[in-house]
Motif scaffolding. Structure first.
Motif, short mmCIF file in Angstrom:
data_model
loop_
_atom_site.label_atom_id
_atom_site.label_comp_id
_atom_site.label_asym_id
_atom_site.label_seq_id
_atom_site.Cartn_x
_atom_site.Cartn_y
_atom_site.Cartn_z
N ALA A 105 0.84 -1.15 -0.13
CA ALA A 105 -0.16 -0.01 0.07
C ALA A 105 0.80 1.19 -0.04
O ALA A 105 0.60 2.12 -0.50
CB ALA A 105 -0.79 0.00 1.05
N ILE A 106 2.07 1.38 0.70
CA ILE A 106 2.95 2.44 0.89
C ILE A 106 3.46 2.75 -0.52
O ILE A 106 3.74 3.75 -0.91
CB ILE A 106 3.96 2.10 2.03
N ASP A 107 3.76 1.51 -1.04
CA ASP A 107 4.59 1.75 -2.49
C ASP A 107 3.59 2.12 -3.77
O ASP A 107 4.14 2.74 -4.47
CB ASP A 107 5.15 0.34 -2.84
N ARG A 108 2.28 2.03 -3.17
CA ARG A 108 1.27 2.36 -4.39
C ARG A 108 0.67 3.46 -4.19
O ARG A 108 -0.26 3.92 -4.93
CB ARG A 108 0.38 1.04 -4.66
N PHE A 109 0.49 4.13 -2.98
CA PHE A 109 -0.14 5.12 -2.35
C PHE A 109 0.27 6.36 -3.14
O PHE A 109 1.36 6.89 -3.59
CB PHE A 109 0.01 5.39 -1.14
N ASP A 110 -0.87 7.41 -3.54
CA ASP A 110 -0.53 8.35 -4.21
C ASP A 110 -1.40 9.62 -3.77
O ASP A 110 -2.50 9.46 -3.42
CB ASP A 110 -0.85 8.42 -5.74
N LEU A 111 -0.61 10.76 -3.01
CA LEU A 111 -1.53 11.62 -2.13
C LEU A 111 -2.24 12.43 -3.16
O LEU A 111 -3.37 13.00 -2.56
CB LEU A 111 -0.15 12.62 -1.72
N SER A 112 -2.01 12.49 -4.35
CA SER A 112 -2.93 13.32 -5.26
C SER A 112 -4.46 12.73 -5.49
O SER A 112 -5.27 13.40 -5.88
CB SER A 112 -2.24 13.45 -6.87
N ARG A 113 -4.55 11.42 -4.98
CA ARG A 113 -5.67 10.75 -5.10
C ARG A 113 -6.90 11.34 -4.07
O ARG A 113 -8.01 11.04 -3.99
CB ARG A 113 -5.68 9.29 -4.85
N GLU A 114 -6.12 12.35 -3.24
CA GLU A 114 -7.06 12.57 -1.72
C GLU A 114 -7.95 11.76 -1.14
O GLU A 114 -9.00 11.96 -0.74
CB GLU A 114 -8.00 13.96 -2.74
N VAL A 115 -7.22 10.56 -1.03
CA VAL A 115 -7.70 9.49 -0.08
C VAL A 115 -6.97 9.37 0.97
O VAL A 115 -5.67 9.39 0.93
CB VAL A 115 -7.91 8.11 -0.96
N GLU A 116 -7.63 9.35 2.13
CA GLU A 116 -6.75 8.90 3.41
C GLU A 116 -5.96 7.54 3.24
O GLU A 116 -6.62 6.80 2.67
CB GLU A 116 -7.51 8.94 4.67
N PHE A 117 -4.86 7.63 3.74
CA PHE A 117 -3.94 6.59 3.62
C PHE A 117 -4.57 5.26 4.23
O PHE A 117 -4.48 4.26 3.84
CB PHE A 117 -2.50 6.76 4.22
N THR A 118 -5.00 5.49 5.42
CA THR A 118 -5.74 4.51 6.32
C THR A 118 -6.73 3.75 5.60
O THR A 118 -6.87 2.36 5.33
CB THR A 118 -6.32 4.81 7.36
N SER A 119 -7.65 4.61 4.82
CA SER A 119 -8.61 3.77 3.95
C SER A 119 -8.17 3.29 2.69
O SER A 119 -8.74 2.20 2.22
CB SER A 119 -9.56 4.94 3.41
N PHE A 120 -6.84 3.58 2.25
CA PHE A 120 -6.48 3.02 1.08
C PHE A 120 -5.54 1.63 1.48
O PHE A 120 -5.58 0.70 0.82
CB PHE A 120 -5.26 3.83 0.46
N ALA A 121 -5.06 1.80 2.59
CA ALA A 121 -3.99 0.88 3.03
C ALA A 121 -4.85 -0.65 3.64
O ALA A 121 -4.43 -1.69 3.49
CB ALA A 121 -3.07 1.08 4.25
N VAL A 122 -5.93 -0.27 4.46
CA VAL A 122 -6.71 -1.33 5.24
C VAL A 122 -6.92 -2.45 4.09
O VAL A 122 -6.74 -3.85 4.26
CB VAL A 122 -7.76 -0.77 5.87
N PRO A 123 -7.44 -2.41 2.92
CA PRO A 123 -7.97 -3.50 1.89
C PRO A 123 -6.67 -4.14 1.66
O PRO A 123 -6.64 -5.46 1.20
CB PRO A 123 -8.56 -2.49 0.79
N TYR A 124 -5.46 -3.51 1.34
CA TYR A 124 -4.46 -4.03 0.87
C TYR A 124 -3.99 -5.40 1.99
O TYR A 124 -3.51 -6.41 1.87
CB TYR A 124 -3.47 -3.26 0.87
N ILE A 125 -3.95 -4.80 3.28
CA ILE A 125 -3.74 -5.51 4.43
C ILE A 125 -4.59 -6.64 4.67
O ILE A 125 -4.11 -7.66 4.71
CB ILE A 125 -3.62 -4.56 5.72
N VAL A 126 -5.77 -6.40 4.64
CA VAL A 126 -6.86 -7.61 4.84
C VAL A 126 -6.77 -8.26 3.50
O VAL A 126 -7.01 -9.72 3.85
CB VAL A 126 -8.12 -6.95 4.85
#
Length: 290
Positions: A99-120
């Protein structure tokens, strides 16, 4: 299982990049503070050159600061009945790193919301791949659950085990599919390899009796690689010349994104976006063919 994740900041690191705080033990950062700090670290990660000590510091600190997300997600699987909690956390950490390697701040999405699906997703994949004694397609794994529920429901009304035809009618599927699901369900648990290979032999092992373990071949670790390459080959052929060149430089020549950017005359960020797009196409293609 062993997974090398970010360690506490130590003497190996050359120092924090300009504008970022030096954090001695990022794992102790409170989740609320980690959420705000992560934004600054992601912002710096976009402009830092991959492979530099500064880049590694920012990336590793992000991993450490957000391990609480992994522990939170892992807690949902505490009572699944298989898998040590430490293993689950380690697998979840793989999802966090992705999730960290694929996250992009420009998406204007909270990292927690982005990361949890990857983790689960990583944790679910771990359970799917380790709780079955043999590899069974996901479709048949899900069918096994449906069949178990249907058998229980029908048996209560019929006062006997339902037939294949009755199961098929209850689930609205074909009898052949029911049979396939019942056969596949045998892969959920395994018998002992010390059972005599002759099914007519007595339960106790006679002296000199040959068991299944005696005639079992050894797995070839290269077979999975061959299968993956066979699946990947036509997908790579579908890329254009520039995309194939980028893949070759990144994974064949092991060049950094910055080096690829210099070679192609584009920015590192542009290379990162191109790689993400190409790899997403290849991954989706392989999943479709699985």
């Amino acid at each position: 299982m062993a997974l090398r994740t970010a360690q506490t900041v130590g003497a190996e690191r050359a120092g924090a990049p300009d504008g970022l705080p030096w954090i001695e033990d990022a794992a102790r950062i409170a989740p609320q503070d980690a959420r705000e700090l992560s934004k600054h670290f992601f912002d710096s990660l976009r402009v830092l050159e991959e492979g530099t000590p500064e880049y590694q510091y920012a990336r590793n600190t992000l991993i450490e600061m957000n391990l609480s997300l992994v522990r939170f997600a892992a807690g949902r699987f505490r009572n699944r009945g298989s898998g040590d909690m430490e293993d689950i956390v380690q697998v979840g950490t793989i999802g966090l790193i992705k999730a960290i390697d694929r996250f992009d701040l420009s998406r204007e999405v909270e990292f927690t919301s982005f990361a949890v699906p990857y983790i689960v997703g990583e944790i679910k994949r771990f359970f799917r791949d380790t709780t079955w004694s043999v590899h069974v397609p996901r479709r048949l794994q899900e069918l096994r659950v449906d069949l178990a529920k249907a058998k229980e429901t029908l048996a209560a009304g019929l006062d006997r085990d339902p037939t294949v035809k009755e199961l098929a009618e209850h689930l609205g599927i074909g009898e052949e599919e029911v049979t396939e699901g019942l056969v596949a369900a045998n892969g959920y648990t395994a018998g002992s390899l010390d059972i005599p290979a002759d099914s007519t032999a007595p339960t106790g092992r006679a002296t000199g009796a040959r068991t299944y373990a005696d005639v079992l071949g050894e797995p070839d670790p290269a077979m999975e690689t061959v299968e993956n390459l066979h699946t990947l080959a036509p997908l790579l052929g579908g890329l254009d010349a520039r995309e194939r060149r980028i893949i070759d430089m990144r994974f064949g020549q092991e060049m950094t994104q910055a080096q690829i950017g210099e070679e192609l005359g584009i920015s590192q960020m542009h290379v990162s976006r191109l790689l993400s797009r190409i790899l997403r196409r290849l991954r989706d293609g392989m999943l479709t063919q699985d």
